[in-house]
Design a protein around this motif. Structure first.
Motif, PDB file in Angstrom:
ATOM      1  N   UNK A 167       0.792  -1.212   0.000  1.00 44.18           N
ATOM      2  CA  UNK A 167       0.000   0.000   0.000  1.00 44.18           C
ATOM      3  C   UNK A 167       0.831   1.271   0.000  1.00 44.18           C
ATOM      4  N   UNK A 168       2.134   1.176   0.251  1.00 41.83           N
ATOM      5  CA  UNK A 168       2.973   2.379   0.267  1.00 41.83           C
ATOM      6  C   UNK A 168       3.057   2.981  -1.126  1.00 41.83           C
ATOM      7  N   UNK A 169       3.010   4.311  -1.165  1.00 40.91           N
ATOM      8  CA  UNK A 169       3.089   5.006  -2.454  1.00 40.91           C
ATOM      9  C   UNK A 169       4.489   4.853  -3.028  1.00 40.91           C
ATOM     10  N   UNK A 170       4.549   4.530  -4.298  1.00 39.93           N
ATOM     11  CA  UNK A 170       5.848   4.385  -4.959  1.00 39.93           C
ATOM     12  C   UNK A 170       6.473   5.755  -5.190  1.00 39.93           C
ATOM     13  N   UNK A 171       7.772   5.841  -5.011  1.00 37.31           N
ATOM     14  CA  UNK A 171       8.508   7.064  -5.308  1.00 37.31           C
ATOM     15  C   UNK A 171       9.200   6.854  -6.648  1.00 37.31           C
ATOM     16  N   UNK A 172       8.847   7.620  -7.677  1.00 41.64           N
ATOM     17  CA  UNK A 172       9.408   7.363  -9.005  1.00 41.64           C
ATOM     18  C   UNK A 172      10.906   7.637  -9.060  1.00 41.64           C
ATOM     19  N   UNK A 173      11.569   6.894  -9.916  1.00 35.78           N
ATOM     20  CA  UNK A 173      12.999   7.093 -10.126  1.00 35.78           C
ATOM     21  C   UNK A 173      13.215   8.391 -10.904  1.00 35.78           C
ATOM     22  N   UNK A 174      14.232   9.130 -10.521  1.00 39.53           N
ATOM     23  CA  UNK A 174      14.530  10.412 -11.158  1.00 39.53           C
ATOM     24  C   UNK A 174      15.579  10.221 -12.250  1.00 39.53           C
ATOM     25  N   UNK A 175      15.757  11.221 -13.123  1.00 42.45           N
ATOM     26  CA  UNK A 175      16.870  11.152 -14.083  1.00 42.45           C
ATOM     27  C   UNK A 175      18.222  10.980 -13.396  1.00 42.45           C
ATOM     28  N   UNK A 176      18.383  11.568 -12.218  1.00 44.91           N
ATOM     29  CA  UNK A 176      19.627  11.403 -11.468  1.00 44.91           C
ATOM     30  C   UNK A 176      19.827   9.943 -11.082  1.00 44.91           C
ATOM     31  N   UNK A 177      18.761   9.286 -10.588  1.00 43.14           N
ATOM     32  CA  UNK A 177      18.860   7.858 -10.237  1.00 43.14           C
ATOM     33  C   UNK A 177      19.241   7.023 -11.451  1.00 43.14           C
ATOM     34  N   UNK A 178      18.589   7.279 -12.578  1.00 45.76           N
ATOM     35  CA  UNK A 178      18.876   6.523 -13.796  1.00 45.76           C
ATOM     36  C   UNK A 178      20.327   6.709 -14.223  1.00 45.76           C
ATOM     37  N   UNK A 179      20.827   7.938 -14.107  1.00 46.51           N
ATOM     38  CA  UNK A 179      22.220   8.213 -14.443  1.00 46.51           C
ATOM     39  C   UNK A 179      23.175   7.461 -13.514  1.00 46.51           C
ATOM     40  N   UNK A 180      22.830   7.412 -12.228  1.00 45.39           N
ATOM     41  CA  UNK A 180      23.663   6.695 -11.270  1.00 45.39           C
ATOM     42  C   UNK A 180      23.742   5.205 -11.609  1.00 45.39           C
ATOM     43  N   UNK A 181      22.627   4.622 -12.042  1.00 43.72           N
ATOM     44  CA  UNK A 181      22.646   3.208 -12.414  1.00 43.72           C
ATOM     45  C   UNK A 181      23.623   2.975 -13.570  1.00 43.72           C
ATOM     46  N   UNK A 182      23.567   3.848 -14.573  1.00 42.57           N
ATOM     47  CA  UNK A 182      24.482   3.706 -15.713  1.00 42.57           C
ATOM     48  C   UNK A 182      25.929   3.935 -15.290  1.00 42.57           C
ATOM     49  N   UNK A 183      26.133   4.940 -14.455  1.00 39.12           N
ATOM     50  CA  UNK A 183      27.494   5.294 -14.032  1.00 39.12           C
ATOM     51  C   UNK A 183      28.195   4.142 -13.327  1.00 39.12           C
ATOM     52  N   UNK A 184      27.460   3.441 -12.451  1.00 34.95           N
ATOM     53  CA  UNK A 184      28.097   2.424 -11.622  1.00 34.95           C
ATOM     54  C   UNK A 184      28.009   1.009 -12.197  1.00 34.95           C
ATOM     55  N   UNK A 185      27.329   0.852 -13.319  1.00 34.02           N
ATOM     56  CA  UNK A 185      27.198  -0.477 -13.908  1.00 34.02           C
ATOM     57  C   UNK A 185      28.563  -1.066 -14.257  1.00 34.02           C
ATOM     58  N   UNK A 186      28.840  -2.247 -13.745  1.00 31.63           N
ATOM     59  CA  UNK A 186      30.090  -2.940 -14.059  1.00 31.63           C
ATOM     60  C   UNK A 186      31.347  -2.313 -13.501  1.00 31.63           C
TER      61      UNK A 186
END
Length: 285
Positions: free
Chosen positions: A11-30
């Protein structure tokens, strides 16, 4: 790799991922191996102080959020704590699981953690708030999974940056490098002052009590080769800036790093780089 994810409080409201979060995922991948070879040693400095601040000892149920290669998790296990660790990057998770085989290590990212309310006595985030798009939402989630009477202890890099921490950025600037468009900064409405007052205010806004914040300062000893290795491999935002440049500009950055590093160089050629971070702790009522 630990237990399977569990569905918690749907029931908790989802907090959407931001462009900053998406960039962090790419930055740290591998990036686990390159991170371990350089910046991991720097980031491990505050670990004993974080564990002390959170009261981690034998039997403490600890959550290490943003574990990276497992420095906090390993130190907590050395204190006979019961350790769970998470990271958003699967390669980091595998690295931490190898380093701390008797911990529960799994993939998860703030502000959504796969744990019930009040699951942990102590929650540690070593520089994790530097890598989330919504720090306030991340803190509310950390509070949710912390048991009443438990403590949350966090570090962030202080601003303005200490001279050693600013060295790579100065080299990038001196070389005329341009920040690539695919590296967004934190949205103004989500940012906060990277000062002791700013971090403490963020913790209090998450309804944490007994909040304290202090500055840690230390000299990080390294070599210019080690200090360049991480950025050259694209580690962290500074690394993404470096590898996005044309080859000639990358070479200018490396040259400028050598020039600017001379003020930090000892007689044996090693660098002594002053760094500072903020350590904050708060209790859950």
């Amino acid at each position: 790799m630990g237990r399977e994810w569990v569905t918690v409080d749907e029931g908790r409201a989802a907090v959407p991922e931001t462009p900053f979060d998406e960039s962090e995922r790419r930055t740290w991948a591998g990036s686990a191996e390159a991170y371990a070879a350089g910046f991991a040693r720097l980031c491990a400095y505050p670990v004993p102080r974080l564990l002390d601040a959170a009261g981690v000892g034998e039997g403490t149920r600890v959550l290490d959020v943003g574990t990276g290669t497992g420095s906090v998790a390993a130190a907590a296990r050395a204190r006979a704590a019961r350790v769970t660790a998470v990271d958003a990057e699967p390669e980091m998770v595998r690295s931490a699981a190898r380093a701390v085989p008797d911990a529960d290590v799994r993939t998860a990212a703030l502000p959504h953690l796969p744990f019930p309310d009040g699951e942990f006595d102590a929650v540690i985030g070593n520089f994790v708030l530097n890598h989330v798009g919504r720090p306030a939402a991340a803190l509310r989630e950390l509070r949710r999974v912390t048991a009443p009477g438990g403590r949350i202890a966090l570090t962030i890099w202080a601003a303005p940056a200490a001279p050693g921490q600013a060295l790579l950025g100065r080299a990038v600037q001196a070389a005329g490098a341009v920040r690539p468009a695919h590296l967004p900064t934190l949205a103004p409405e989500d940012d906060f002052p990277r000062t002791a007052h700013g971090l403490a205010t963020l913790l209090r806004a998450a309804d944490l009590a007994e909040v304290t914040c202090r500055q840690l300062s230390w000299n990080h000893r390294t070599t210019i080769e080690e200090w360049w290795r991480g950025p050259a491999a694209g580690v962290a935002s500074i690394g993404q800036i470096v590898i996005s440049q044309p080859p000639a500009v990358i070479e200018r950055i490396r040259h400028q790093l050598g020039v600017l590093a001379e003020e930090f160089m000892e007689a044996d050629g090693r660098l002594v780089l002053p760094h500072s971070a903020l350590l904050a702790v708060g209790a859950v009522g």
